[in-house]
Design a protein around this motif. Structure first.
Motif, mmCIF file in Angstrom:
data_model
loop_
_atom_site.group_PDB
_atom_site.id
_atom_site.type_symbol
_atom_site.label_atom_id
_atom_site.label_comp_id
_atom_site.label_asym_id
_atom_site.label_seq_id
_atom_site.Cartn_x
_atom_site.Cartn_y
_atom_site.Cartn_z
ATOM 1 N N GLY A 221 -0.361 67.558 -29.006
ATOM 2 C CA GLY A 221 -0.694 66.706 -30.142
ATOM 3 C C GLY A 221 0.232 65.510 -30.235
ATOM 4 N N LYS A 222 0.074 64.800 -31.339
ATOM 5 C CA LYS A 222 0.810 63.558 -31.560
ATOM 6 C C LYS A 222 2.322 63.791 -31.595
ATOM 7 C CE LYS A 222 -0.190 59.302 -31.763
ATOM 8 N NZ LYS A 222 -0.511 58.528 -32.918
ATOM 9 N N GLY A 223 2.715 65.058 -31.864
ATOM 10 C CA GLY A 223 4.140 65.399 -31.904
ATOM 11 C C GLY A 223 4.853 65.146 -30.590
ATOM 12 N N SER A 247 -5.390 66.952 -29.164
ATOM 13 C CA SER A 247 -5.929 66.670 -30.505
ATOM 14 C C SER A 247 -6.618 65.304 -30.467
ATOM 15 C CB SER A 247 -4.797 66.647 -31.530
ATOM 16 O OG SER A 247 -3.983 65.503 -31.293
ATOM 17 N N ARG A 248 -7.344 65.003 -31.527
ATOM 18 C CA ARG A 248 -8.046 63.718 -31.553
ATOM 19 C C ARG A 248 -7.079 62.539 -31.579
ATOM 20 N NH1 ARG A 248 -12.393 61.575 -36.033
ATOM 21 N NH2 ARG A 248 -10.524 61.004 -37.182
ATOM 22 N N ASP A 249 -5.962 62.726 -32.296
ATOM 23 C CA ASP A 249 -5.023 61.605 -32.400
ATOM 24 C C ASP A 249 -4.468 61.206 -31.033
ATOM 25 O OD1 ASP A 249 -5.581 62.170 -35.018
ATOM 26 O OD2 ASP A 249 -3.527 61.842 -35.730
ATOM 27 N N VAL A 250 -4.305 62.210 -30.169
ATOM 28 C CA VAL A 250 -3.812 61.943 -28.817
ATOM 29 C C VAL A 250 -4.867 61.174 -28.004
ATOM 30 C CG1 VAL A 250 -3.406 63.168 -26.645
ATOM 31 C CG2 VAL A 250 -2.146 63.829 -28.688
ATOM 32 N N ILE A 277 0.883 72.540 -28.709
ATOM 33 C CA ILE A 277 2.234 71.959 -28.750
ATOM 34 C C ILE A 277 2.206 70.658 -29.546
ATOM 35 C CG2 ILE A 277 4.163 71.136 -27.352
ATOM 36 C CD1 ILE A 277 2.911 72.639 -24.964
ATOM 37 N N GLY A 278 2.984 70.603 -30.612
ATOM 38 C CA GLY A 278 3.052 69.369 -31.410
ATOM 39 C C GLY A 278 1.727 69.000 -32.037
ATOM 40 N N ILE A 279 0.960 70.028 -32.399
ATOM 41 C CA ILE A 279 -0.330 69.821 -33.086
ATOM 42 C C ILE A 279 -0.176 70.362 -34.500
ATOM 43 C CG2 ILE A 279 -2.749 70.587 -33.156
ATOM 44 C CD1 ILE A 279 -2.783 70.583 -30.116
ATOM 45 N N ALA A 297 1.649 78.654 -31.094
ATOM 46 C CA ALA A 297 1.905 77.290 -31.563
ATOM 47 C C ALA A 297 3.387 76.952 -31.460
ATOM 48 C CB ALA A 297 1.437 77.151 -33.008
ATOM 49 N N ILE A 298 3.639 75.720 -31.051
ATOM 50 C CA ILE A 298 5.027 75.229 -30.994
ATOM 51 C C ILE A 298 5.068 73.969 -31.849
ATOM 52 C CG2 ILE A 298 6.871 74.351 -29.499
ATOM 53 C CD1 ILE A 298 5.353 75.818 -27.153
ATOM 54 N N ASN A 299 5.877 74.007 -32.891
ATOM 55 C CA ASN A 299 5.922 72.863 -33.804
ATOM 56 C C ASN A 299 7.291 72.837 -34.478
ATOM 57 O OD1 ASN A 299 5.458 71.078 -36.148
ATOM 58 N ND2 ASN A 299 3.308 71.202 -35.489
ATOM 59 N N GLU A 303 6.521 74.364 -41.796
ATOM 60 C CA GLU A 303 5.411 74.361 -42.763
ATOM 61 C C GLU A 303 4.105 73.865 -42.132
ATOM 62 O OE1 GLU A 303 5.871 75.524 -45.767
ATOM 63 O OE2 GLU A 303 8.012 75.796 -45.367
ATOM 64 N N ALA A 304 4.095 73.564 -40.855
ATOM 65 C CA ALA A 304 2.875 73.004 -40.230
ATOM 66 C C ALA A 304 1.721 73.997 -40.372
ATOM 67 C CB ALA A 304 3.136 72.703 -38.762
ATOM 68 N N PRO A 305 0.542 73.498 -40.768
ATOM 69 C CA PRO A 305 -0.615 74.389 -40.988
ATOM 70 C C PRO A 305 -1.000 75.215 -39.769
ATOM 71 C CG PRO A 305 -1.110 72.136 -41.693
ATOM 72 C CD PRO A 305 0.247 72.096 -41.072
HETATM 73 C C1 LIG Z 1 -14.468 63.660 -39.214
HETATM 74 C C2 LIG Z 1 -13.205 64.006 -38.494
HETATM 75 C C3 LIG Z 1 -13.302 64.636 -37.277
HETATM 76 C C4 LIG Z 1 -12.134 64.995 -36.584
HETATM 77 N N1 LIG Z 1 -12.233 65.651 -35.386
HETATM 78 C C5 LIG Z 1 -11.104 66.090 -34.784
HETATM 79 C C6 LIG Z 1 -11.163 66.848 -33.580
HETATM 80 O O1 LIG Z 1 -12.215 67.108 -33.023
HETATM 81 N N2 LIG Z 1 -10.000 67.277 -33.049
HETATM 82 C C7 LIG Z 1 -8.778 67.019 -33.600
HETATM 83 O O2 LIG Z 1 -7.745 67.455 -33.055
HETATM 84 N N3 LIG Z 1 -8.700 66.280 -34.720
HETATM 85 C C8 LIG Z 1 -9.820 65.799 -35.320
HETATM 86 N N4 LIG Z 1 -9.714 65.044 -36.444
HETATM 87 C C9 LIG Z 1 -8.389 64.547 -36.839
HETATM 88 C C10 LIG Z 1 -7.572 65.583 -37.589
HETATM 89 O O3 LIG Z 1 -7.877 65.520 -38.953
HETATM 90 C C11 LIG Z 1 -6.077 65.311 -37.415
HETATM 91 O O4 LIG Z 1 -5.795 63.996 -37.820
HETATM 92 C C12 LIG Z 1 -5.570 65.489 -35.972
HETATM 93 O O5 LIG Z 1 -5.987 66.732 -35.463
HETATM 94 C C13 LIG Z 1 -4.064 65.431 -35.965
HETATM 95 O O6 LIG Z 1 -3.613 65.397 -34.648
HETATM 96 P P1 LIG Z 1 -2.169 65.970 -34.296
HETATM 97 O O7 LIG Z 1 -2.054 67.354 -34.781
HETATM 98 O O8 LIG Z 1 -1.985 65.717 -32.842
HETATM 99 O O9 LIG Z 1 -1.189 64.950 -35.043
HETATM 100 P P2 LIG Z 1 -0.345 65.103 -36.350
HETATM 101 O O10 LIG Z 1 -1.158 65.565 -37.490
HETATM 102 O O11 LIG Z 1 0.394 63.810 -36.486
HETATM 103 O O12 LIG Z 1 0.682 66.274 -36.044
HETATM 104 C C14 LIG Z 1 1.763 66.177 -35.168
HETATM 105 C C15 LIG Z 1 2.538 67.472 -35.289
HETATM 106 O O13 LIG Z 1 3.570 67.484 -34.328
HETATM 107 C C16 LIG Z 1 4.734 68.042 -34.897
HETATM 108 N N5 LIG Z 1 5.870 67.496 -34.145
HETATM 109 C C17 LIG Z 1 6.399 66.252 -34.185
HETATM 110 N N6 LIG Z 1 7.389 66.130 -33.289
HETATM 111 C C18 LIG Z 1 7.498 67.319 -32.662
HETATM 112 C C19 LIG Z 1 8.342 67.833 -31.659
HETATM 113 N N7 LIG Z 1 9.276 67.060 -31.066
HETATM 114 N N8 LIG Z 1 8.192 69.117 -31.275
HETATM 115 C C20 LIG Z 1 7.261 69.918 -31.837
HETATM 116 N N9 LIG Z 1 6.424 69.490 -32.799
HETATM 117 C C21 LIG Z 1 6.543 68.209 -33.205
HETATM 118 C C22 LIG Z 1 4.701 67.610 -36.337
HETATM 119 O O14 LIG Z 1 5.464 68.515 -37.130
HETATM 120 C C23 LIG Z 1 3.207 67.679 -36.651
HETATM 121 O O15 LIG Z 1 2.858 68.943 -37.169
HETATM 122 C C24 LIG Z 1 -10.866 64.683 -37.133
HETATM 123 C C25 LIG Z 1 -10.801 64.043 -38.380
HETATM 124 C C26 LIG Z 1 -11.946 63.708 -39.040
HETATM 125 C C27 LIG Z 1 -11.836 63.040 -40.381
#
Ligand SMILES: Cc1cc2nc3c(=O)[nH]c(=O)nc-3n(C[C@H](O)[C@H](O)[C@H](O)COP(=O)(O)OP(=O)(O)OC[C@H]3O[C@@H](n4cnc5c(N)ncnc54)[C@H](O)[C@@H]3O)c2cc1C
Length: 341
Positions: A221-223, A247-250, A277-279, A297-299, A303-305
């Motif tokens: 993930g974005k982490g 994840s989608r953000d990636v 990882i980092g999701i 999960a690794i985060n 408190e990460a969901p």
């Molecule tokens: C209609 C709609 C459809 C969507 N469809 C999808 C979909 O299909 N798939 C999807 O994934 N998302 C989807 N999303 C987006 C989703 O809501 C989230 O925004 C997205 O999943 C977040 O991506 P993330 O977890 O990579 O990033 P973030 O939410 O930014 O999370 C990053 C995580 O990394 C952790 N982190 C940071 N640094 C580190 C580190 N060094 N080591 C370990 N952990 C760390 C943080 O604590 C945080 O929990 C959709 C959203 C909408 C509105």
């Protein structure tokens, strides 16, 4: 529209490199259940070049009938040619329900057919059922960010159509030697009638294992901070002979292609092991991986969901933990003399 004229359940059989796509076999399982409830036949529609022999496969997986359009003009998937064949078949034989895999091909074809028939189309379905007495298809899918399941009905038109995600329905065990009825079909279509030409097929040059075939998926993930940081996910996946998810953000950040996105607007996966990882664990991500056998999960945020949806959670910095895991796995695997876990 007299609904009495529309009978039977159909599955569009997707064929890739001469082999029936797994999602089509899964849909034959779902189609069999729907057809039995309605007391009707289950048919597969095969369109391609040299695909007739695949009827045998689809009979073994539950179909009673195979409608076959076997012609060199269907060598490659093209919206126009496949749509014309399916429209021809549908107008001639009038099915009550048509199912397609929610793959790039299935989604493209189903939407084109729906526009031309015209009828409704429920996209990205994850559950299917039918009202036994009325034949109304109950096509359910996550809605409003995955917070509710919506059951979508097509009350006024036939056929009723849905695209269905891969891996949400189990294929039946094949019944070897099970036979069915082959109906050979054709349409008069010339190359000059089709606007698109396939000039070349360029295969994705990838070191990656496909997500739909992997026992282990390592998703990032974005982490991970950047495309360079995301390489850790590739490294762990390669060590475990697993596939890479994201994840989608990636995907939106351009660190990896959309085909690797897991979740509501990506793919649904059910590997034996899913390492996130980092999701953060947004509901839209969780809906795509929650049925995995074991979720780790690794985060760094306790408190990460994501920790509410995993079997094992490691709280800490991915850049410290993942290299340690890679090192440990490599050691164990070379000690045990195995090439993958
Ligand atoms: C209609 C709609 C459809 C969507 N469809 C999808 C979909 O299909 N798939 C999807 O994934 N998302 C989807 N999303 C987006 C989703 O809501 C989230 O925004 C997205 O999943 C977040 O991506 P993330 O977890 O990579 O990033 P973030 O939410 O930014 O999370 C990053 C995580 O990394 C952790 N982190 C940071 N640094 C580190 C580190 N060094 N080591 C370990 N952990 C760390 C943080 O604590 C945080 O929990 C959709 C959203 C909408 C509105």
């Amino acid at each position: 529209m007299d609904f009495q004229d529309y009978q039977g359940v159909w599955v569009f059989i997707e064929v890739n490199e001469g082999v029936v796509a797994p999602v089509s076999l899964e849909l034959l399982g779902a189609g069999r259940m729907l057809a039995d409830k309605r007391g009707g036949e289950l048919a597969g529609v095969l369109i391609g070049d040299n695909v007739g022999h695949l009827s045998k496969t689809i009979f073994e997986y539950g179909a009673d009938v195979a409608y076959v359009y076997d012609d060199p003009i269907f060598k490659h998937y093209r919206t126009e040619s496949f749509m014309k064949a399916l429209l021809d078949c549908s107008q001639k034989h009038k099915p009550e329900i048509i199912l397609y895999g929610a793959t790039s091909t299935g989604k493209d074809l189903a939407s084109a057919v729906a526009t031309d028939l015209p009828t409704g189309l429920t996209a990205d379905t994850t559950e299917l059922d039918v009202e036994e007495d009325t034949g109304l298809l109950l096509a359910s899918r996550p809605a409003f960010g995955g917070n509710i399941m919506a059951t979508i009905l097509c009350k006024k038109y036939r056929p009723q159509m849905a695209t269905v995600r891969a891996k949400v329905i189990k294929a039946l065990s094949p019944e070897v030697g099970r036979a069915g009825r082959v109906v050979e079909e054709s349409i008069s279509l010339k190359e000059a009638d089709i606007r698109t030409k396939v000039l070349e097929i360029v295969k994705e040059t990838t070191r990656k294992v496909r997500m739909d075939e992997a026992d282990i998926i390592v998703a990032g993930g974005k982490g991970l901070g950047s495309a360079e940081g995301f390489q850790l996910v590739h490294e762990l996946a390669e060590t475990l002979n697993g596939a890479v998810g994201a994840s989608r953000d990636v995907v939106e950040a351009g660190w990896i292609e959309h085909a690797h996105q897991v979740g509501q607007t990506g793919v649904t996966v059910t590997p034996k092991i899913y390492i996130a990882i980092g999701i953060s664990g947004a509901i839209q991500h969780i809906v795509g991986m929650k049925n995995s056998g074991l979720i780790i999960a690794i985060n760094k945020d306790p408190e990460a969901p994501i920790f509410a949806s995993c079997h094992y959670g490691i709280v800490g910095d991915a850049f410290e933990i993942v290299p340690m895991l890679i090192e440990q796995f490599k050691q164990v695997m070379s000690r045990e003399g195995v090439s993958h876990v």
